[in-house]
Design a protein around this motif. Structure first.
Motif, PDB file in Angstrom:
ATOM      1  N   VAL A  32     -66.945 -52.315 -11.249  1.00 26.98           N
ATOM      2  CA  VAL A  32     -66.351 -51.129 -11.867  1.00 26.98           C
ATOM      3  C   VAL A  32     -66.922 -49.855 -11.244  1.00 26.98           C
ATOM      4  N   LEU A  33     -68.247 -49.795 -11.080  1.00 20.88           N
ATOM      5  CA  LEU A  33     -68.874 -48.598 -10.516  1.00 20.88           C
ATOM      6  C   LEU A  33     -68.478 -48.389  -9.059  1.00 20.88           C
ATOM      7  N   VAL A  34     -68.375 -49.475  -8.298  1.00 20.23           N
ATOM      8  CA  VAL A  34     -67.954 -49.349  -6.894  1.00 20.23           C
ATOM      9  C   VAL A  34     -66.514 -48.864  -6.807  1.00 20.23           C
ATOM     10  N   GLY A  35     -65.665 -49.346  -7.704  1.00 16.47           N
ATOM     11  CA  GLY A  35     -64.274 -48.865  -7.703  1.00 16.47           C
ATOM     12  C   GLY A  35     -64.183 -47.381  -8.012  1.00 16.47           C
ATOM     13  N   ILE A  36     -64.958 -46.904  -8.983  1.00 19.98           N
ATOM     14  CA  ILE A  36     -64.954 -45.473  -9.301  1.00 19.98           C
ATOM     15  C   ILE A  36     -65.509 -44.666  -8.131  1.00 19.98           C
ATOM     16  N   LEU A  37     -66.610 -45.150  -7.536  1.00 15.01           N
ATOM     17  CA  LEU A  37     -67.184 -44.455  -6.380  1.00 15.01           C
ATOM     18  C   LEU A  37     -66.211 -44.448  -5.216  1.00 15.01           C
ATOM     19  N   ARG A  38     -65.503 -45.560  -5.005  1.00 15.17           N
ATOM     20  CA  ARG A  38     -64.517 -45.643  -3.929  1.00 15.17           C
ATOM     21  C   ARG A  38     -63.421 -44.599  -4.113  1.00 15.17           C
ATOM     22  N   HIS A  39     -63.001 -44.412  -5.354  1.00 17.95           N
ATOM     23  CA  HIS A  39     -61.952 -43.437  -5.625  1.00 17.95           C
ATOM     24  C   HIS A  39     -62.390 -42.027  -5.232  1.00 17.95           C
ATOM     25  N   TYR A  40     -63.572 -41.621  -5.659  1.00 23.02           N
ATOM     26  CA  TYR A  40     -64.020 -40.257  -5.389  1.00 23.02           C
ATOM     27  C   TYR A  40     -64.389 -40.055  -3.920  1.00 23.02           C
ATOM     28  N   VAL A  41     -64.924 -41.078  -3.275  1.00 15.70           N
ATOM     29  CA  VAL A  41     -65.198 -40.963  -1.839  1.00 15.70           C
ATOM     30  C   VAL A  41     -63.903 -40.821  -1.057  1.00 15.70           C
ATOM     31  N   THR A  42     -62.883 -41.574  -1.449  1.00 13.68           N
ATOM     32  CA  THR A  42     -61.588 -41.460  -0.778  1.00 13.68           C
ATOM     33  C   THR A  42     -60.985 -40.079  -0.966  1.00 13.68           C
ATOM     34  N   ASN A 189     -62.690 -60.307 -10.606  1.00 12.34           N
ATOM     35  CA  ASN A 189     -62.860 -58.883 -10.899  1.00 12.34           C
ATOM     36  C   ASN A 189     -62.129 -58.020  -9.893  1.00 12.34           C
ATOM     37  N   LEU A 190     -62.121 -58.457  -8.654  1.00 11.56           N
ATOM     38  CA  LEU A 190     -61.441 -57.699  -7.615  1.00 11.56           C
ATOM     39  C   LEU A 190     -59.954 -57.582  -7.894  1.00 11.56           C
ATOM     40  N   PHE A 191     -59.351 -58.666  -8.424  1.00  9.55           N
ATOM     41  CA  PHE A 191     -57.925 -58.657  -8.715  1.00  9.55           C
ATOM     42  C   PHE A 191     -57.611 -58.122 -10.107  1.00  9.55           C
ATOM     43  N   GLY A 192     -58.530 -58.270 -11.055  1.00  9.07           N
ATOM     44  CA  GLY A 192     -58.200 -58.021 -12.454  1.00  9.07           C
ATOM     45  C   GLY A 192     -58.617 -56.696 -13.019  1.00  9.07           C
ATOM     46  N   LEU A 193     -59.278 -55.842 -12.225  1.00  7.28           N
ATOM     47  CA  LEU A 193     -59.755 -54.567 -12.747  1.00  7.28           C
ATOM     48  C   LEU A 193     -58.784 -53.422 -12.510  1.00  7.28           C
ATOM     49  N   ASN A 194     -57.577 -53.720 -12.047  1.00 10.75           N
ATOM     50  CA  ASN A 194     -56.613 -52.649 -11.798  1.00 10.75           C
ATOM     51  C   ASN A 194     -56.302 -51.873 -13.074  1.00 10.75           C
ATOM     52  N   GLY A 195     -56.094 -52.589 -14.180  1.00 10.58           N
ATOM     53  CA  GLY A 195     -55.801 -51.915 -15.438  1.00 10.58           C
ATOM     54  C   GLY A 195     -56.952 -51.050 -15.913  1.00 10.58           C
ATOM     55  N   VAL A 196     -58.184 -51.503 -15.692  1.00  9.17           N
ATOM     56  CA  VAL A 196     -59.355 -50.711 -16.089  1.00  9.17           C
ATOM     57  C   VAL A 196     -59.426 -49.423 -15.281  1.00  9.17           C
ATOM     58  N   PHE A 197     -59.188 -49.519 -13.974  1.00 13.22           N
ATOM     59  CA  PHE A 197     -59.226 -48.324 -13.137  1.00 13.22           C
ATOM     60  C   PHE A 197     -58.096 -47.361 -13.486  1.00 13.22           C
ATOM     61  N   LYS A 198     -56.945 -47.890 -13.875  1.00 12.66           N
ATOM     62  CA  LYS A 198     -55.851 -47.004 -14.271  1.00 12.66           C
ATOM     63  C   LYS A 198     -56.167 -46.268 -15.565  1.00 12.66           C
ATOM     64  N   LEU A 199     -56.887 -46.933 -16.478  1.00 11.02           N
ATOM     65  CA  LEU A 199     -57.289 -46.261 -17.717  1.00 11.02           C
ATOM     66  C   LEU A 199     -58.357 -45.199 -17.458  1.00 11.02           C
ATOM     67  N   ILE A 200     -59.282 -45.470 -16.541  1.00 10.88           N
ATOM     68  CA  ILE A 200     -60.390 -44.550 -16.294  1.00 10.88           C
ATOM     69  C   ILE A 200     -59.980 -43.421 -15.362  1.00 10.88           C
ATOM     70  N   LEU A 201     -59.299 -43.755 -14.268  1.00 10.35           N
ATOM     71  CA  LEU A 201     -59.017 -42.791 -13.209  1.00 10.35           C
ATOM     72  C   LEU A 201     -57.578 -42.304 -13.177  1.00 10.35           C
ATOM     73  N   GLY A 202     -56.704 -42.900 -13.957  1.00  9.95           N
ATOM     74  CA  GLY A 202     -55.306 -42.496 -13.939  1.00  9.95           C
ATOM     75  C   GLY A 202     -54.450 -43.469 -13.166  1.00  9.95           C
ATOM     76  N   GLN A 203     -53.146 -43.271 -13.260  1.00 16.22           N
ATOM     77  CA  GLN A 203     -52.188 -44.184 -12.642  1.00 16.22           C
ATOM     78  C   GLN A 203     -52.270 -44.152 -11.122  1.00 16.22           C
ATOM     79  N   GLU A 204     -52.377 -42.961 -10.553  1.00 16.16           N
ATOM     80  CA  GLU A 204     -52.455 -42.811  -9.106  1.00 16.16           C
ATOM     81  C   GLU A 204     -53.912 -42.641  -8.722  1.00 16.16           C
ATOM     82  N   ASN A 205     -54.584 -43.726  -8.434  1.00 13.55           N
ATOM     83  CA  ASN A 205     -55.988 -43.668  -8.045  1.00 13.55           C
ATOM     84  C   ASN A 205     -56.197 -44.423  -6.748  1.00 13.55           C
TER      85      ASN A 205
END
Length: 271
Positions: A32-42, A189-205
């Protein structure tokens, strides 16, 4: 019968609670933390999106207006005369290509290294690098420190076809398919955390784009160069299909004001 009973008894494994506290939960939290960090780094690497020219925006909005008109046909607030007139004029405009942006004539084949396309290609390569490097590091980390760990047992039955997905690094052919290894938990986790990232970071992340395709390529061992972005849509074909859809929606049209007097009287018990 005794062989079957012994097999059932062998499946009743007792896991150390430390595995849950120091392996299962940390892997999920790291993903989860790597996905959030990946979003902001991108976001920092790619910067703000480029503004599209007016002709491109007009091309997209023309198709969008036709789709909205078609979707409102089953219960449209427009009067029948207004709806059919607007549908006819919109279909004629789409068929004539009035909203299409002018095509740029080029002599010979298009140069794939056109400076006008280099920015979008570099953005795509940056996103691929930001997504692939952390995934490779985390997978290598799990392979080194947690190879062969059994983390969790799923509470529902599964077929043997899921064996290769849930027990990739465990060489136990008789193990119940519901037991999940550490490496398999990483891929889940790699495949199933899409919904979590959409809730945290928004639909377009940027935490989910192209991530599933990269992981699937690693799972299957497929090679090939990374993709640099989605292909541009062919608006000529989209316009042609939308003209046909508008013609179909004319037969489905229903005015929202049909029978409104009877509905109001029936609601108040006057009918």
């Amino acid at each position: 019968m005794s062989a079957v009973m012994s097999t059932v008894r062998e499946q009743n494994l007792y896991l150390d609670p430390s595995i849950r506290d120091w392996v299962l939960v940390p892997i999920t939290a790291i993903m989860v933390l790597v996905g959030i960090l990946r979003h902001y780094v991108t976001v920092l690497m790619t910067g703000s999106p480029q503004k599209q020219p007016k002709v491109a925006v007009r091309e997209q909005r023309g198709l969008g207006r036709a789709q909205l008109l078609r979707q409102s046909a089953p219960l449209s607030p427009l009067h029948p005369e207004q709806y059919h007139a607007l549908s006819s004029s919109t279909a004629q405009s789409l068929a004539a290509g009035e909203y299409l942006k002018p095509e740029v004539e080029t002599d010979g084949p298009q140069n794939p290294f056109d400076p006008g396309n280099m920015d979008s290609m570099m953005d795509g390569l940056k996103k691929q690098a930001v997504m692939m490097v952390p995934n490779m590091l985390i997978m290598q980390y799990i392979n080194v420190f947690f190879s062969g760990y059994i983390l969790i047992k799923l509470p529902f039955p599964l077929t043997l076809g899921f064996k290769s997905l849930f027990a990739r690094d465990i060489a136990m052919p008789d193990l119940d398919v519901r037991w999940v290894s550490a490496l398999s938990w990483y891929f889940l986790n790699l495949f199933g955390l899409n919904g979590v990232f959409k809730l945290i970071l928004g639909q377009e992340n940027s935490a989910t784009d192209a991530r599933d395709s990269n992981a699937m390529a690693m799972l299957s061992g497929a090679g090939g160069p990374p993709t640099v972005g989605p292909a541009a849509p062919d608006f000529k074909k989209l316009y042609k299909a939308e003209v046909e859809n508008l013609a179909i929606s004319d037969g489905l049209y229903t005015w929202v004001g049909d029978g409104v007097e009877d509905r109001v009287l029936r609601r108040w018990g006057k009918l």
